[in-house]
Design a protein around this motif. Structure first.
Motif, PDB file in Angstrom:
ATOM      1  N   VAL A 134       4.838  -2.208  -2.167  1.00  0.00           N
ATOM      2  CA  VAL A 134       3.538  -1.660  -2.570  1.00  0.00           C
ATOM      3  C   VAL A 134       3.659  -0.151  -2.776  1.00  0.00           C
ATOM      4  N   ALA A 135       3.112   0.338  -3.898  1.00  0.00           N
ATOM      5  CA  ALA A 135       3.125   1.773  -4.202  1.00  0.00           C
ATOM      6  C   ALA A 135       1.788   2.170  -4.806  1.00  0.00           C
ATOM      7  N   LEU A 136       1.363   3.382  -4.527  1.00  0.00           N
ATOM      8  CA  LEU A 136       0.129   3.936  -5.072  1.00  0.00           C
ATOM      9  C   LEU A 136       0.464   5.151  -5.918  1.00  0.00           C
ATOM     10  N   SER A 137      -0.293   5.358  -7.008  1.00  0.00           N
ATOM     11  CA  SER A 137      -0.011   6.467  -7.915  1.00  0.00           C
ATOM     12  C   SER A 137      -1.298   7.155  -8.343  1.00  0.00           C
ATOM     13  N   ASP A 193       3.426   9.669  -6.747  1.00  0.00           N
ATOM     14  CA  ASP A 193       3.665   8.292  -6.315  1.00  0.00           C
ATOM     15  C   ASP A 193       3.876   8.261  -4.804  1.00  0.00           C
ATOM     16  N   TYR A 194       3.310   7.249  -4.166  1.00  0.00           N
ATOM     17  CA  TYR A 194       3.512   7.083  -2.718  1.00  0.00           C
ATOM     18  C   TYR A 194       3.973   5.661  -2.444  1.00  0.00           C
ATOM     19  N   ASN A 195       5.183   5.525  -1.903  1.00  0.00           N
ATOM     20  CA  ASN A 195       5.744   4.234  -1.526  1.00  0.00           C
ATOM     21  C   ASN A 195       5.320   3.935  -0.089  1.00  0.00           C
ATOM     22  N   LEU A 196       4.455   2.938   0.100  1.00  0.00           N
ATOM     23  CA  LEU A 196       3.890   2.676   1.416  1.00  0.00           C
ATOM     24  C   LEU A 196       4.915   2.269   2.464  1.00  0.00           C
ATOM     25  N   PRO A 197       5.783   1.269   2.209  1.00  0.00           N
ATOM     26  CA  PRO A 197       6.717   0.882   3.280  1.00  0.00           C
ATOM     27  C   PRO A 197       7.729   1.968   3.623  1.00  0.00           C
ATOM     28  N   LYS A 198       8.143   2.746   2.627  1.00  0.00           N
ATOM     29  CA  LYS A 198       9.123   3.804   2.887  1.00  0.00           C
ATOM     30  C   LYS A 198       8.471   5.126   3.291  1.00  0.00           C
ATOM     31  N   ASN A 244      11.646  12.116   0.641  1.00  0.00           N
ATOM     32  CA  ASN A 244      12.560  11.598   1.651  1.00  0.00           C
ATOM     33  C   ASN A 244      14.008  11.966   1.365  1.00  0.00           C
ATOM     34  N   ASP A 245      14.408  11.892   0.116  1.00  0.00           N
ATOM     35  CA  ASP A 245      15.787  12.226  -0.261  1.00  0.00           C
ATOM     36  C   ASP A 245      15.991  13.724  -0.421  1.00  0.00           C
TER      37      ASP A 245
END
Length: 214
Positions: free
Chosen positions: A48-51, A61-66, A93-94
């Motif tokens: 799941v991702a939100l943009s 962009d936001y990656n929920l699980p990560k 994160n990277d």
């Protein structure tokens, strides 16, 4: 207005599916996307991702699980009346940053450069559009000291046939994309390794459909 899109991909090594829902909120778009991982073992946040997207200006962009954020900012400047399209991308994160720029000479010629900050590497690409239907794209990878080539051509209206070749890996790719306003889009891709014998490494088919919900 709310829109939804569905995508399915079938390949010789892995199958995948996904869905996206987008909502226009003034001059920005809100999007939520998910993949088959979201439902494969029961409903979850996997995939799941939100943009938040303001076309031509920024994408967040936001990656929920990560719990990972991706920022993308776009701008256009002019030098000697020629537009230069600039893009800045940062992965939180990277801690990775990508700079991309494209100089548009005219409607048929443009040059672009891509650089990952701190990597010491850059990729250069020249794009030439011939007759409005055929596109030639030679590119050079500085780190690998190798050339890549791509050629695409519109056929049967808006269908596109594309061939790519990477000299470093001797990889040949062939794509055929068919787009329809009523039936969605369909893409067939084949990858080959060109050694002493031509071997197919992957074959895939991808379909997508867009819907206006209300």
């Amino acid at each position: 207005m709310m829109k939804a899109s569905l995508k399915a991909k079938y390949s010789s090594d892995k199958n995948a599916a996904g869905a996206t829902i987008s909502v226009n909120a003034g001059n920005v778009k809100l999007r939520a996307s998910m993949t088959d991982a979201t439902f494969s073992n029961g409903p979850s946040l996997n995939g799941v991702a939100l943009s938040l997207d303001k076309p031509g200006f920024f994408i967040v962009d936001y990656n929920l699980p990560k719990k990972d954020l991706r920022f993308q900012f776009m701008n256009t400047i002019r030098i000697a009346e020629k537009p230069i399209n600039l893009t800045y991308i940062h992965f939180k994160n990277d801690n990775r940053t990508i700079l991309d720029g494209t100089l548009v000479f005219d409607s048929t010629n443009k040059v672009s450069a891509n650089h990952v900050v701190g990597s010491g590497n850059a990729k250069l690409k020249y794009t030439y559009l011939h007759g409005g239907v055929t596109t030639f794209e030679p590119s050079y990878d500085i780190a690998k000291d190798s050339w890549n080539f791509a050629i695409s051509r519109k056929v049967y209206g808006d269908d596109v046939f594309k061939a790519t070749y990477q000299t470093s890996s001797k990889a040949l790719g062939l794509d055929w994309t068919k787009t329809s306003k009523h039936n969605g889009s369909f893409k067939i891709s084949a990858s080959f390794v060109m050694g002493e014998q031509l071997k197919m490494s992957n074959l895939s088919a991808e379909s997508s459909w867009d819907f206006e919900m209300f």
